[in-house]
Design a protein around this motif. Structure first.
Motif, PDB file in Angstrom:
ATOM      1  N   PRO A 198       0.811  -1.232   0.000  1.00  0.00           N
ATOM      2  CA  PRO A 198       0.000   0.000   0.000  1.00  0.00           C
ATOM      3  C   PRO A 198       0.839   1.274   0.000  1.00  0.00           C
ATOM      4  N   PHE A 199       1.965   1.241   0.716  1.00  0.00           N
ATOM      5  CA  PHE A 199       2.829   2.423   0.722  1.00  0.00           C
ATOM      6  C   PHE A 199       3.369   2.712  -0.673  1.00  0.00           C
ATOM      7  N   LEU A 200       3.792   1.688  -1.388  1.00  0.00           N
ATOM      8  CA  LEU A 200       4.311   1.899  -2.746  1.00  0.00           C
ATOM      9  C   LEU A 200       3.220   2.403  -3.680  1.00  0.00           C
ATOM     10  N   ILE A 201       1.993   1.944  -3.508  1.00  0.00           N
ATOM     11  CA  ILE A 201       0.896   2.427  -4.342  1.00  0.00           C
ATOM     12  C   ILE A 201       0.634   3.907  -4.082  1.00  0.00           C
ATOM     13  N   VAL A 202       0.589   4.290  -2.800  1.00  0.00           N
ATOM     14  CA  VAL A 202       0.378   5.707  -2.465  1.00  0.00           C
ATOM     15  C   VAL A 202       1.551   6.549  -2.953  1.00  0.00           C
ATOM     16  N   LEU A 203       2.771   6.034  -2.816  1.00  0.00           N
ATOM     17  CA  LEU A 203       3.947   6.770  -3.288  1.00  0.00           C
ATOM     18  C   LEU A 203       3.889   6.974  -4.798  1.00  0.00           C
ATOM     19  N   LYS A 204       3.459   5.966  -5.526  1.00  0.00           N
ATOM     20  CA  LYS A 204       3.343   6.091  -6.985  1.00  0.00           C
ATOM     21  C   LYS A 204       2.312   7.157  -7.355  1.00  0.00           C
ATOM     22  N   ILE A 205       1.175   7.153  -6.668  1.00  0.00           N
ATOM     23  CA  ILE A 205       0.131   8.142  -6.971  1.00  0.00           C
ATOM     24  C   ILE A 205       0.605   9.550  -6.654  1.00  0.00           C
ATOM     25  N   SER A 206       1.437   9.711  -5.608  1.00  0.00           N
ATOM     26  CA  SER A 206       1.891  11.052  -5.227  1.00  0.00           C
ATOM     27  C   SER A 206       2.773  11.696  -6.289  1.00  0.00           C
ATOM     28  N   PHE A 207       3.395  10.892  -7.158  1.00  0.00           N
ATOM     29  CA  PHE A 207       4.239  11.424  -8.232  1.00  0.00           C
ATOM     30  C   PHE A 207       3.487  11.546  -9.548  1.00  0.00           C
TER      31      PHE A 207
END
Length: 326
Positions: free
Chosen positions: A56-65
């Motif tokens: 989930p952290f990687l998914i949120v990090l991807k969306i933030s960029f």
């Protein structure tokens, strides 16, 4: 049959040889089995963290960029195939620069830290005497008091917050009590204020402060207090010189358990706070569901996570430095 006849002829010598041989085989295989079991026991928690935290952290990090767009989901992909079948990585830092350049988000972060800090301090001031009293009581009364501390966990968190709406309302019991004892002459506004938010925060997270404090106080050696009394130390001074320093780890753990969830709290400010109660949890919710700006909301979440992680690492380093110095 041949083996049985041979065993009956050889007697105990044969049995001892066979037992020794079996023991050697088991000893030779046990390290391998222990290694597999150890890896399995260690691997399950790591798998849990990878599935429910790292992914989930990687998914949120991807969306933030990414950038927002009119689609479902409302974000642009960061991996794009070009005309020549070359994969292009499109990373946008505009969301982070937009957050740091907007005073609304800066105010939300600062107000969240202020509310969480004050709530943590109030929970510490209330929780330490309660934990101290529970740890010093003996017998059945300790179990009863400990049960009263964990009893709120048996009911829904949302229901407990909703209960404060009725208690703090203009026609609620608190206003009625204040008017009955003559403190006020007419109902006052308690709900949808910062006062209500602090009450909800302290009430909801007070058990998380009491439990580690109780564990730290309960394991303290009482002979240290007796030695301090024999040396002429009064009870108050013995508390600040002996008990309080020995419970620093409990204070540190309790403050973290209260401060971290309080910073990102959404339910309590939304239900008990007013429209002017600006906290980062509420801002993230509005960005996700009202504005449908997932990239900005994800960037806010990443910044909040980095802020809290940095604070925890800093406090752990300070605590480690104190231990090495002592």
């Amino acid at each position: 049959m041949v083996v049985m006849a041979w065993l009956s002829c050889r007697g105990s010598d044969a049995m001892s040889v066979i037992g020794l041989r079996l023991r050697q085989v088991l000893v030779r295989q046990s390290p391998m089995r222990q290694g597999v079991g150890r890896k399995l026991v260690i691997g399950i928690p790591y798998l849990w963290l990878a599935l429910f935290f790292l992914v989930p952290f990687l998914i949120v990090l991807k969306i933030s960029f990414s950038n927002v767009q009119l689609s479902m989901p409302p974000v642009e992909p960061i991996l794009v195939f070009a005309a020549n079948q070359v994969v292009q990585l499109r990373i946008h830092l505009a969301n982070f620069s937009f957050i740091f350049g907007d005073s609304l988000y800066v105010a939300a972060f600062s107000n969240s830290i202020k509310v969480a800090g004050i709530s943590t301090l109030l929970a510490l001031l209330l929780g330490y005497p309660m934990a101290y009293g529970i740890a010093r009581v003996r017998g059945t009364l300790r179990n009863i008091l400990f049960l009263l501390v964990v009893l709120p966990f048996f009911t829904s968190f949302l229901l407990r917050v909703y209960a404060w709406i009725g208690l703090l309302g203009r026609n609620g019991p608190l206003n009625a009590l204040l008017m009955q004892i003559g403190v006020i002459h007419e109902p006052i506004q308690l709900l949808q204020t910062d006062f209500a938010v602090y009450i909800g925060m302290v009430y909801s997270y007070l058990p998380f402060m009491i439990l580690p404090l109780y564990a730290a106080i309960e394991k303290q050696d009482l002979t240290l207090l007796e030695a301090a009394a024999d040396l002429g130390c009064r009870p108050v001074r013995a508390f600040f010189s002996v008990t309080l320093p020995l419970t620093k780890e409990g204070i540190f753990a309790g403050c973290l358990l209260v401060f971290i969830p309080a910073v990102g709290e959404y339910v309590i400010p939304a239900l008990l706070g007013g429209p002017d109660t600006l906290m980062i949890g509420r801002v993230v919710w509005d960005e996700f569901f009202a504005n449908r700006d997932w990239p900005v909301a994800s960037a806010l979440s990443i910044i909040l996570l980095a802020l809290l992680s940095g604070l925890v690492l800093l406090l752990q380093r300070v605590q480690a430095a104190e231990k090495s110095a002592s």
